[in-house]
Structures are given as structure tokens and as C-alpha cells.
Design a protein around this motif. Sequence first.
Motif, mmCIF file in Angstrom:
data_model
loop_
_atom_site.group_PDB
_atom_site.id
_atom_site.type_symbol
_atom_site.label_atom_id
_atom_site.label_comp_id
_atom_site.label_asym_id
_atom_site.label_seq_id
_atom_site.Cartn_x
_atom_site.Cartn_y
_atom_site.Cartn_z
ATOM 1 N N GLN A 234 0.835 -1.203 0.000
ATOM 2 C CA GLN A 234 0.000 0.000 0.000
ATOM 3 C C GLN A 234 0.872 1.256 0.000
ATOM 4 O OE1 GLN A 234 -2.831 -0.115 3.224
ATOM 5 N NE2 GLN A 234 -3.554 -2.156 2.671
ATOM 6 N N VAL A 235 1.929 1.233 0.789
ATOM 7 C CA VAL A 235 2.846 2.375 0.822
ATOM 8 C C VAL A 235 3.512 2.548 -0.541
ATOM 9 C CG1 VAL A 235 4.904 3.345 1.921
ATOM 10 C CG2 VAL A 235 3.251 2.069 3.302
ATOM 11 N N ASN A 236 3.929 1.443 -1.143
ATOM 12 C CA ASN A 236 4.561 1.504 -2.457
ATOM 13 C C ASN A 236 3.623 2.127 -3.489
ATOM 14 O OD1 ASN A 236 6.917 0.464 -4.237
ATOM 15 N ND2 ASN A 236 5.106 -0.359 -5.267
ATOM 16 N N ALA A 237 2.354 1.750 -3.437
ATOM 17 C CA ALA A 237 1.378 2.290 -4.385
ATOM 18 C C ALA A 237 1.152 3.775 -4.182
ATOM 19 C CB ALA A 237 0.055 1.539 -4.250
ATOM 20 N N ALA A 238 1.377 4.264 -2.953
ATOM 21 C CA ALA A 238 1.149 5.680 -2.650
ATOM 22 C C ALA A 238 2.355 6.546 -2.975
ATOM 23 C CB ALA A 238 0.798 5.849 -1.173
ATOM 24 N N ALA A 239 3.505 5.940 -3.231
ATOM 25 C CA ALA A 239 4.714 6.720 -3.529
ATOM 26 C C ALA A 239 4.545 7.475 -4.841
ATOM 27 C CB ALA A 239 5.927 5.800 -3.602
ATOM 28 N N ASP A 240 5.053 8.692 -4.870
ATOM 29 C CA ASP A 240 4.961 9.513 -6.065
ATOM 30 C C ASP A 240 5.649 8.801 -7.240
ATOM 31 O OD1 ASP A 240 5.693 11.562 -8.083
ATOM 32 O OD2 ASP A 240 4.855 12.960 -6.619
ATOM 33 N N PRO A 241 4.945 8.575 -8.350
ATOM 34 C CA PRO A 241 5.543 7.832 -9.463
ATOM 35 C C PRO A 241 6.701 8.561 -10.141
ATOM 36 C CG PRO A 241 3.421 8.752 -10.111
ATOM 37 C CD PRO A 241 3.549 8.966 -8.635
ATOM 38 N N GLU A 242 6.756 9.862 -9.955
ATOM 39 C CA GLU A 242 7.828 10.636 -10.581
ATOM 40 C C GLU A 242 9.106 10.625 -9.751
ATOM 41 O OE1 GLU A 242 7.481 11.793 -13.612
ATOM 42 O OE2 GLU A 242 5.413 11.062 -13.657
ATOM 43 N N GLY B 164 7.772 12.645 -3.977
ATOM 44 C CA GLY B 164 8.168 13.234 -5.248
ATOM 45 C C GLY B 164 9.503 13.934 -5.140
ATOM 46 N N PRO B 165 9.556 15.230 -5.418
ATOM 47 C CA PRO B 165 10.837 15.943 -5.364
ATOM 48 C C PRO B 165 11.272 16.295 -3.949
ATOM 49 C CG PRO B 165 9.093 17.458 -5.959
ATOM 50 C CD PRO B 165 8.467 16.091 -5.919
ATOM 51 N N THR B 166 10.380 16.083 -2.971
ATOM 52 C CA THR B 166 10.636 16.554 -1.609
ATOM 53 C C THR B 166 11.065 15.411 -0.700
ATOM 54 O OG1 THR B 166 8.936 18.253 -1.903
ATOM 55 C CG2 THR B 166 9.663 17.800 0.354
ATOM 56 N N PHE B 167 12.319 15.447 -0.253
ATOM 57 C CA PHE B 167 12.804 14.466 0.725
ATOM 58 C C PHE B 167 12.145 14.728 2.073
ATOM 59 C CE2 PHE B 167 15.593 13.518 4.274
ATOM 60 C CZ PHE B 167 15.954 12.200 4.023
ATOM 61 N N CYS B 168 11.874 13.650 2.827
ATOM 62 C CA CYS B 168 11.323 13.796 4.170
ATOM 63 C C CYS B 168 11.653 12.555 4.987
ATOM 64 C CB CYS B 168 9.810 14.036 4.134
ATOM 65 S SG CYS B 168 8.862 12.597 3.601
ATOM 66 N N ALA B 169 11.223 12.543 6.225
ATOM 67 C CA ALA B 169 11.532 11.433 7.127
ATOM 68 C C ALA B 169 10.910 10.122 6.685
ATOM 69 C CB ALA B 169 11.086 11.776 8.546
ATOM 70 N N ILE B 170 9.842 10.150 5.886
ATOM 71 C CA ILE B 170 9.274 8.909 5.369
ATOM 72 C C ILE B 170 10.340 8.126 4.620
ATOM 73 C CG2 ILE B 170 7.521 7.887 3.872
ATOM 74 C CD1 ILE B 170 6.336 9.234 6.312
ATOM 75 N N ASP B 171 11.191 8.829 3.889
ATOM 76 C CA ASP B 171 12.258 8.176 3.141
ATOM 77 C C ASP B 171 13.248 7.485 4.078
ATOM 78 O OD1 ASP B 171 11.362 9.176 0.493
ATOM 79 O OD2 ASP B 171 11.874 11.118 1.362
ATOM 80 N N LEU B 172 13.489 8.084 5.239
ATOM 81 C CA LEU B 172 14.361 7.447 6.225
ATOM 82 C C LEU B 172 13.745 6.151 6.742
ATOM 83 C CD1 LEU B 172 15.577 10.471 8.399
ATOM 84 C CD2 LEU B 172 16.753 9.372 6.495
ATOM 85 N N TYR B 173 12.456 6.185 7.042
ATOM 86 C CA TYR B 173 11.778 4.970 7.511
ATOM 87 C C TYR B 173 11.885 3.862 6.472
ATOM 88 C CZ TYR B 173 9.535 6.829 11.722
ATOM 89 O OH TYR B 173 9.294 7.331 12.974
ATOM 90 N N ILE B 174 11.626 4.201 5.220
ATOM 91 C CA ILE B 174 11.691 3.207 4.149
ATOM 92 C C ILE B 174 13.093 2.613 4.063
ATOM 93 C CG2 ILE B 174 11.593 2.912 1.639
ATOM 94 C CD1 ILE B 174 9.353 5.107 1.704
ATOM 95 N N ALA B 175 14.112 3.472 4.121
ATOM 96 C CA ALA B 175 15.493 3.011 3.983
ATOM 97 C C ALA B 175 15.899 2.087 5.113
ATOM 98 C CB ALA B 175 16.434 4.208 3.905
#
Length: 210
Positions: free
Chosen positions: A144-152, A158-169
Motif C-alpha cells: 500500500q505504501v509503495n502504491a502511494a509513492a509519487d511515481p515521478e 516526489g521531489p521533496t525528501f522527508c523522514a518517510i524516506d528514512l523509515y523506508i530506507a
Amino acid sequence: MSGTYTLFGNRGCGSALVAAALELSKLPYHYQEVDYSKDCPERDRLLELNPLGQVPTLLLPDGTVMTESAAIILLLHIRWPLAGLVPSGEIHFPAFLRWLMLINTAIYPTFTYGDTPQKWLPGVANPQVLTDTTNAHRETLWQQVNAAADPEGPWFLGPTFCAIDLYIAVMSHWRPGEAWFAEHCPKLGAIAAQVAKHPRLEALFEAEFA
């Protein structure tokens, strides 16, 4: 607030999220490794600060104790907004909050209960069933999270880095693992790879997950 923060953590665990946030925020901190699975002076100190005995536990410069990674992330954003942990403006902020809370309240607990099923199902003949069901539920949630990720891309929003990216990593290193993410959640796998190459985070990720 000036002064040094103290992060109590365990390599490869959720404390890596806060360590990464601290690296990005450039706030001075001391890291204290704690093996919370066995009796030791470091664990005794951790229990004094956090009766749950969990990491991350962050001791602020004034002696205030912070737990729960989402709460810590929001606090660090307030103290050092230039780190980009939380997106600014109204466009991305609602999505950020939604997925930050879903990861913390829906995905994270699958490890809490699935890692030690016998603790939550005492006396049950096959407690492993809890691990199996939480593993399957976690995979559904990540999709579900993958489907919600900005496709671009290149980041979750999308172009904006945030803490969500840290959680994913960080969490891509946990069950079901990097190979599963690459096959079933390729957007998240790509985000994780990019975060790990961030110049301020590369050494940290190598130390946490090598």
C-alpha cells in the motif's frame, strides 16, 4: 536548544532512524549502544529512562526523555527545520502525516508482536502463527505504501525528501528484506538505495547494516 543529545540505540534497529535524523539535523549527539536483550549497565540505564526498555530513546540536553521515533522526528524538525525531515507547505504535509502514522501504528507493531510471539501467546501450542500472520500483513501494508509513492520520484513525496524516506530506507533491511522490496515494492526499494547513498548518511548506513 544548545547542548548534546544522547541517543540510546541498537545497531540495525529503529534507533537508526533517529541517528539518521540527527545526522541530517547537524545537532550534536552522543550514541550509546545498548544490548537490550541482556542484563548490562547500559540496559539498566535505558530502563531508568524508558521503562519499556526500547530504542530509540533520546535524552535531550536539558535531561528530558523522548521516546517513539515519530515524536522524536517531529521534535527534531522543530529544532532544526533545515534538515528537511518534515515537508513545508500544505501540499505534502497531510500525506506526510498520514504515512508517518501508518508506518508507526500499523507496520511497526507487526515486529513488536511478530518477533516474540510466545510473549503474546503464552501457553499456545504454535505461537509461530502470530509471526506468520504479522509477516503477511506487513507485506500487504508495504505494498500500500509503495502504491502511494509519487511515481515521478525520486522520493516518496516526489521531489521533496522527508523522514518517510528514512523509515523506508531503514525498515527495508528488516523482514521481508531488501530482495523482497526490489521485487514487490520497487519504488520503495529505489528510495532506500538513494537514502543509503546520501553523503551525510552513507557511513551511518554502512555501520548500521553492513
